[in-house]
Write an enzyme that holds these catalytic residues in place. Structure first.
Site, PDB file in Angstrom:
ATOM      1  N   ASP A 174       2.298   3.692  10.455  1.00 58.80           N
ATOM      2  CA  ASP A 174       2.189   3.085   9.275  1.00 58.80           C
ATOM      3  C   ASP A 174       2.766   4.123   8.478  1.00 58.80           C
ATOM      4  OD1 ASP A 174       0.393   0.697   8.357  1.00 58.80           O
ATOM      5  OD2 ASP A 174       0.749   2.787   6.881  1.00 58.80           O
ATOM      6  N   ASN A 186      -6.223  -7.583   8.494  1.00 55.15           N
ATOM      7  CA  ASN A 186      -5.968  -8.346   7.942  1.00 55.15           C
ATOM      8  C   ASN A 186      -5.926  -9.701   7.484  1.00 55.15           C
ATOM      9  OD1 ASN A 186      -7.264  -6.035   6.590  1.00 55.15           O
ATOM     10  ND2 ASN A 186      -6.109  -4.486   6.299  1.00 55.15           N
ATOM     11  N   GLU A 190      -1.409  -7.099   2.793  1.00 61.11           N
ATOM     12  CA  GLU A 190      -0.046  -6.619   1.830  1.00 61.11           C
ATOM     13  C   GLU A 190       0.775  -7.556   2.840  1.00 61.11           C
ATOM     14  OE1 GLU A 190       1.074  -2.915   1.411  1.00 61.11           O
ATOM     15  OE2 GLU A 190      -0.769  -1.928   1.129  1.00 61.11           O
ATOM     16  N   HIS A 247      -0.530  -8.627  11.778  1.00 61.81           N
ATOM     17  CA  HIS A 247      -0.212  -6.756  12.323  1.00 61.81           C
ATOM     18  C   HIS A 247      -1.400  -6.327  12.611  1.00 61.81           C
ATOM     19  CE1 HIS A 247       0.078  -6.414   7.775  1.00 61.81           C
ATOM     20  NE2 HIS A 247      -1.167  -4.500   8.075  1.00 61.81           N
ATOM     21  N   MET A 248      -1.282  -5.632  13.757  1.00 65.84           N
ATOM     22  CA  MET A 248      -3.204  -4.903  14.071  1.00 65.84           C
ATOM     23  C   MET A 248      -2.951  -3.528  13.811  1.00 65.84           C
ATOM     24  SD  MET A 248      -4.661  -4.450  17.652  1.00 65.84           S
ATOM     25  CE  MET A 248      -5.440  -5.795  17.908  1.00 65.84           C
ATOM     26  N   HIS A 249      -4.199  -2.371  12.948  1.00 68.68           N
ATOM     27  CA  HIS A 249      -3.743  -1.350  12.806  1.00 68.68           C
ATOM     28  C   HIS A 249      -4.139  -0.589  13.911  1.00 68.68           C
ATOM     29  CE1 HIS A 249      -3.044  -1.894   8.009  1.00 68.68           C
ATOM     30  NE2 HIS A 249      -3.255  -3.051   8.495  1.00 68.68           N
TER      31      HIS A 249
HETATM   32  P1  5GP Z   1      -2.172  -4.552   5.835  1.00 71.12           P
HETATM   33  O1  5GP Z   1      -2.507  -4.525   4.481  1.00 71.12           O
HETATM   34  O2  5GP Z   1      -1.250  -6.055   5.045  1.00 71.12           O
HETATM   35  O3  5GP Z   1      -3.118  -5.273   6.533  1.00 71.12           O
HETATM   36  O4  5GP Z   1      -1.151  -3.801   5.892  1.00 71.12           O
HETATM   37  C1  5GP Z   1      -0.006  -3.396   5.553  1.00 71.12           C
HETATM   38  C2  5GP Z   1       0.065  -2.016   6.076  1.00 71.12           C
HETATM   39  O5  5GP Z   1       1.618  -0.978   6.082  1.00 71.12           O
HETATM   40  C3  5GP Z   1      -0.049  -0.725   4.727  1.00 71.12           C
HETATM   41  O6  5GP Z   1      -0.879   0.103   5.911  1.00 71.12           O
HETATM   42  C4  5GP Z   1       1.329   0.161   4.734  1.00 71.12           C
HETATM   43  O7  5GP Z   1       0.989   1.181   4.750  1.00 71.12           O
HETATM   44  C5  5GP Z   1       2.089  -0.307   5.504  1.00 71.12           C
HETATM   45  N1  5GP Z   1       3.521  -1.057   5.265  1.00 71.12           N
HETATM   46  C6  5GP Z   1       4.073  -1.083   4.584  1.00 71.12           C
HETATM   47  N2  5GP Z   1       5.418  -1.141   3.902  1.00 71.12           N
HETATM   48  C7  5GP Z   1       5.898  -0.507   5.113  1.00 71.12           C
HETATM   49  C8  5GP Z   1       7.020  -0.011   5.859  1.00 71.12           C
HETATM   50  O8  5GP Z   1       8.038  -0.365   5.330  1.00 71.12           O
HETATM   51  N3  5GP Z   1       6.954   0.726   7.106  1.00 71.12           N
HETATM   52  C9  5GP Z   1       5.666   0.783   7.950  1.00 71.12           C
HETATM   53  N4  5GP Z   1       5.806   2.071   8.339  1.00 71.12           N
HETATM   54  N5  5GP Z   1       4.459   0.554   7.077  1.00 71.12           N
HETATM   55  C10 5GP Z   1       4.398  -0.063   5.883  1.00 71.12           C
END
Ligand code: 5GP
Length: 117
Positions: free
Chosen positions: A31, A88, A96, A101-103
């Site tokens: 991330d 999410n 976002e 995706h899985m964190h």
């Molecule tokens: P969400 O909130 O959609 O579950 O998580 C999106 C994640 O993607 C966030 O934790 C954010 O930091 C990460 N992220 C956003 N843009 C980029 C990027 O350009 N590259 C990487 N590696 N992560 C990203």
């Protein structure tokens, strides 16, 4: 629905990042804005925008997300101490990037599941 997004560009290597894992179904990378010492994103190679868009055809891909999460947790040596997997969906969750995706988060105690009000 838009066909590409930042994650698609990472998967197809239009944007170069260190990939932790890639196979025919999923890709994993760090991330950009880590929330824990280990914060990895594991994403399907095909665009599934949210959990709401999942169909039964995606079951093998979704299983692979967990298999790869466990593999990376072991590689990062957080498998015994523990970790959290988060997916999410839509705005109340704070999603976002509309590419499912899985964190994978770990490397320290992660606290309560939800922010305390
Ligand atoms: P969400 O909130 O959609 O579950 O998580 C999106 C994640 O993607 C966030 O934790 C954010 O930091 C990460 N992220 C956003 N843009 C980029 C990027 O350009 N590259 C990487 N590696 N992560 C990203």
């Amino acid at each position: 629905m838009k066909k590409d997004n930042i994650f698609t560009n990472i998967i197809t290597k239009k944007i170069k990042v260190d990939l932790l894992y890639q196979d025919e179904l999923v890709t994993a990378f760090y991330d950009l804005n880590p929330q824990a010492p280990v914060h990895v994103l594991i994403v399907p190679n095909i665009l599934i925008p949210t959990v709401n868009h999942i169909t039964t055809n995606d079951e093998i891909i979704l299983g692979r997300l967990f298999v790869v999460a466990a593999k990376i947790a072991k590689r990062k040596n957080i498998h015994a101490s523990g970790y959290r997997l988060i997916v999410n969906c839509n705005h109340h969750s704070g999603q976002e990037i509309y590419h499912l995706h899985m964190h994978l988060l770990g490397g320290k105690p992660l606290g309560p599941l939800l922010q305390q009000e």
